[in-house]
Design an enzyme around this catalytic site. Structure first.
Site, short mmCIF file in Angstrom:
data_model
loop_
_atom_site.label_atom_id
_atom_site.label_comp_id
_atom_site.label_asym_id
_atom_site.label_seq_id
_atom_site.Cartn_x
_atom_site.Cartn_y
_atom_site.Cartn_z
N GLY B 47 0.96 -1.13 -0.08
CA GLY B 47 0.01 0.07 0.07
C GLY B 47 1.06 1.34 0.02
N ALA B 71 -0.22 -5.87 12.56
CA ALA B 71 -0.60 -4.46 12.64
C ALA B 71 0.80 -3.71 12.24
CB ALA B 71 -1.04 -4.24 14.01
N GLY B 73 0.76 -1.30 10.10
CA GLY B 73 0.65 0.31 9.89
C GLY B 73 0.94 0.92 8.81
N LEU B 74 0.96 -0.09 7.73
CA LEU B 74 1.23 0.64 6.28
C LEU B 74 2.44 1.24 6.27
CD1 LEU B 74 -2.65 1.85 5.68
CD2 LEU B 74 -1.24 -0.24 4.35
N CYS B 131 -8.07 -1.13 5.37
CA CYS B 131 -6.84 -1.51 6.23
C CYS B 131 -7.49 -1.14 7.80
CB CYS B 131 -5.66 -0.83 6.30
SG CYS B 131 -4.39 -1.19 7.13
N ILE B 192 -11.10 -11.01 0.60
CA ILE B 192 -11.36 -10.09 1.66
C ILE B 192 -10.08 -9.54 2.11
CG2 ILE B 192 -13.26 -11.14 2.46
CD1 ILE B 192 -11.88 -12.51 4.55
N ASN B 193 -9.82 -8.30 2.84
CA ASN B 193 -8.67 -7.98 3.54
C ASN B 193 -8.77 -8.86 4.97
OD1 ASN B 193 -6.85 -6.42 4.79
ND2 ASN B 193 -7.07 -4.66 3.46
N THR B 194 -7.77 -8.28 5.70
CA THR B 194 -7.69 -9.18 7.15
C THR B 194 -8.93 -9.08 7.98
OG1 THR B 194 -6.62 -7.33 8.21
CG2 THR B 194 -5.42 -9.18 7.00
N GLY B 218 -4.20 -15.81 6.62
CA GLY B 218 -3.76 -17.19 6.92
C GLY B 218 -4.97 -18.31 6.55
#
Lengths: 274, 304
Positions: B47, B71, B73-74, B131, B192-194, B218
């Site tokens: 991202g 996590a 945080g991009l 996110c 999907i995202n997480t 996962g």
């Protein structure tokens, strides 16, 4: 041909034996010889199924050539969780997946330095290859190995020899071998006894618990000595794409998050935000 | 005869349906030591934001049962450095690549999209509206059909590139959110995202992630992802890109079977750096064994 370039390879366990109270020594046959810098590591997995999901980072202890152009790579590890517990139950002949060699190792290129190597707990597995490399080129060094008790020190025959073996100092917290106390105590005492000239040409190479590294880093920095600290962290990938294993570094007046697997695992201890 | 692996995502034709998922593949070139990255249908890079982002403090990942929480945080190099340093090298490598983007405000999304639109080598823009690990951006826009509609429409106006919208599973009705993205001009949706999760240490009594909560990925999330992809495929007409716990060719085929036009492989890249290309080879082998001439003969052919 040997490779120092990162590769993902299939390995086969040659041996995987327990030593002393807590250490396992794992040797795997790999398709070709591996060249590595002391301090570099591999991501290792092999247990069946998805749980645990991720491979485990293990310091490369030794690597060599095997017949028919093949290679062999060795690790010393301690069982600390489910992944290493499963690994310790694996047998010769079973398959492993290995990504290696990974990260940036110790910088041993400077001449005229006074080298102290410090291994706390299983940290010796990371500093022994550095000792072996120094020994091979006849650079003198002293090595300090610390553990809680005698049975948790590495077997004597694992200590790197070579043409110029270094002096080894053992430290145990319960006094059952060597110096009675923590390895940090003996480092502080020795550091205080150094002349300013010797302190300024001292390079410490260390791996072990974070508290140990932090204390030695503070002592080294107070005397103007250099220290290269090999850090550990949980990792998902080991080759720089998940960004999960970062450590905070001081860069100028900024704090930046750098990857233990890529920019490390060996860092200039003065930059680490302990 | 070799089966035809190519797939259409709206105006865009990909040579095969296997892509890397954003955030699990770095900027793509990191995988060149392991295989020829031009083999993939597309690479979706980590991202990108307008300015470089430092990310969250350590304590960023935790392994969980058949999965992991992250996590991060991009943390990223920012869109300018991507255009300057990375994109030319991806082109040189012959890779097809898409850029995942995010912003703290709708205006930032627009600015990143405008800047990337100048990049002729870029195949698509994937809007990260999902996110879970940053306070601003991501989820704030992706949680409701209205939010996604607004964001999609604004980015749509800002770029002529193929536009994919990556959806969060942390919503009441993902099909409604997907329909909103479609209505606002998305060329495809990816999901999907997480899934938001949490892990704590019972002895230290502290959260294991500095961000307290993180995104679960996962194999643990695959059944949830498969169900959501199936629901969305029944609701929208635009192509759906299936993501979530894909580790093997069989997993990828399952997503195609419920209607996905393509898939993205994420966490599996951490465990096996060759995962994407092994999945691609496995899909091809399956089609050949089944004597299918192409993906279209299999996609969406679930017997209900």
């Amino acid at each position: 041909m040997s490779h120092s370039r990162m590769q993902f390879v299939a390995g086969k366990i040659v041996r995987n034996e327990g030593h002393g109270e807590i250490f396992y020594r794992l040797e795997a046959a790999v398709p070709e010889p591996v060249e590595f810098e002391p301090g570099q590591f591999a991501m290792v997995s092999g247990w069946p199924g998805n749980d645990p999901l991720l491979p485990r980072p293990l310091a490369i202890f030794r690597a060599g050539a095997a017949p028919k152009g093949k290679g062999t790579v060795e690790f010393v590890y301690k069982v600390v969780g489910r992944g290493t517990a499963l690994l310790s139950g694996m047998h010769p002949g079973e398959s492993l997946s290995l990504t290696l060699p990974l990260g940036r190792g110790f910088d041993l290129v400077k001449d005229g330095r006074l080298y102290w190597l410090v291994g706390g707990g299983v940290g010796f597995a990371t500093v022994f290859p550095a000792a072996a490399a120094l020994g091979r080129r006849r650079t003198e060094y002293e090595m300090f190995l610390g553990s809680r008790t005698r049975e948790q020190l590495p077997p004597k025959e694992w200590t790197p020899g070579g043409s110029s073996p270094g002096r080894v100092h053992l430290c145990t917290e319960d006094g059952t071998a060597g110096y009675f106390g923590q390895v940090t105590d003996t480092i502080r005492e020795r550091m205080a006894a150094l002349s300013d000239a010797d302190a300024s040409r001292l390079t410490i190479l260390a791996c072990g618990p974070r508290e140990m590294l932090k204390e030695i880093a503070l002592a080294a920095s107070a005397r103007g000595a250099e220290m290269q600290a090999a850090l550990e962290n949980h990792m998902a990938c080991g080759f720089g794409v998940c960004w999960g294993c970062v450590v905070a570094l001081r860069e100028g007046d900024q704090i930046a998050y750098r990857r233990v697997c890529k920019e490390g695992p060996v860092f200039d201890a003065r930059e680490v935000v302990w | 005869m070799n089966p035809d692996l190519s797939v259409s995502l709206g105006r865009l034709r990909l040579k095969n349906p296997v892509m890397s998922a954003s955030g699990t593949f770095g900027y793509g070139l990191e995988f060149s030591p392991f295989y020829d990255i031009s083999r993939l249908g597309a690479i979706v890079v980590k991202g990108l934001s307008l300015a470089p982002t430092p990310g969250n403090p350590p304590g960023r990942i935790v392994e969980t049962a058949s999965g992991m929480l992250n996590a991060i945080g991009l943390q990223n190099i920012g869109v300018e450095r991507f255009i300057e340093d990375v994109a030319p090298r991806l082109s040189d490598a012959g890779a097809t690549f898409a850029a995942n983007i995010y912003g703290r405000t709708v205006e930032e999304y627009e600015s990143v999209a405008v800047r990337l639109s100048e990049l002729s080598s870029l195949a698509a823009i994937e809007v990260n509206a999902s996110c879970p690990n940053v306070k601003e951006g991501g989820m704030a826009f992706g949680a409701t059909p209205e939010g996604i509609s607004h964001l999609t429409a604004r980015v749509r106006k800002a770029t002529g590139k193929s536009l994919w919208v990556k959806l969060s599973p942390n919503v009441a009705d993902i099909a409604a959110v997907a329909a909103a993205a479609e209505g606002a001009g998305a060329d495809a949706v990816s999901l999907i995202n997480t899934i938001v999760g949490m892990a704590v240490d019972h002895r230290t009594r502290r959260p294991k992630l500095s961000n307290v909560t993180g995104g679960l990925s996962g194999p643990a999330i695959k059944p949830v992802a498969l169900r959501m992809v199936w629901e969305v495929c029944r609701r929208v007409k635009i192509p759906v890109i299936g993501i979530g716990g894909i580790q093997t060719a069989v997993d990828a085929l399952e997503f195609l079977l419920v209607g996905a036009s393509a898939v993205q492989v994420g966490t599996a890249n951490f465990r096996n750096p060759r995962a994407c290309v092994e999945i691609l080879e496995g899909v091809e082998t399956f089609l050949r064994e089944e004597r299918l001439t192409g993906i279209s003969e299999y996609r969406g052919k679930l017997h209900l």
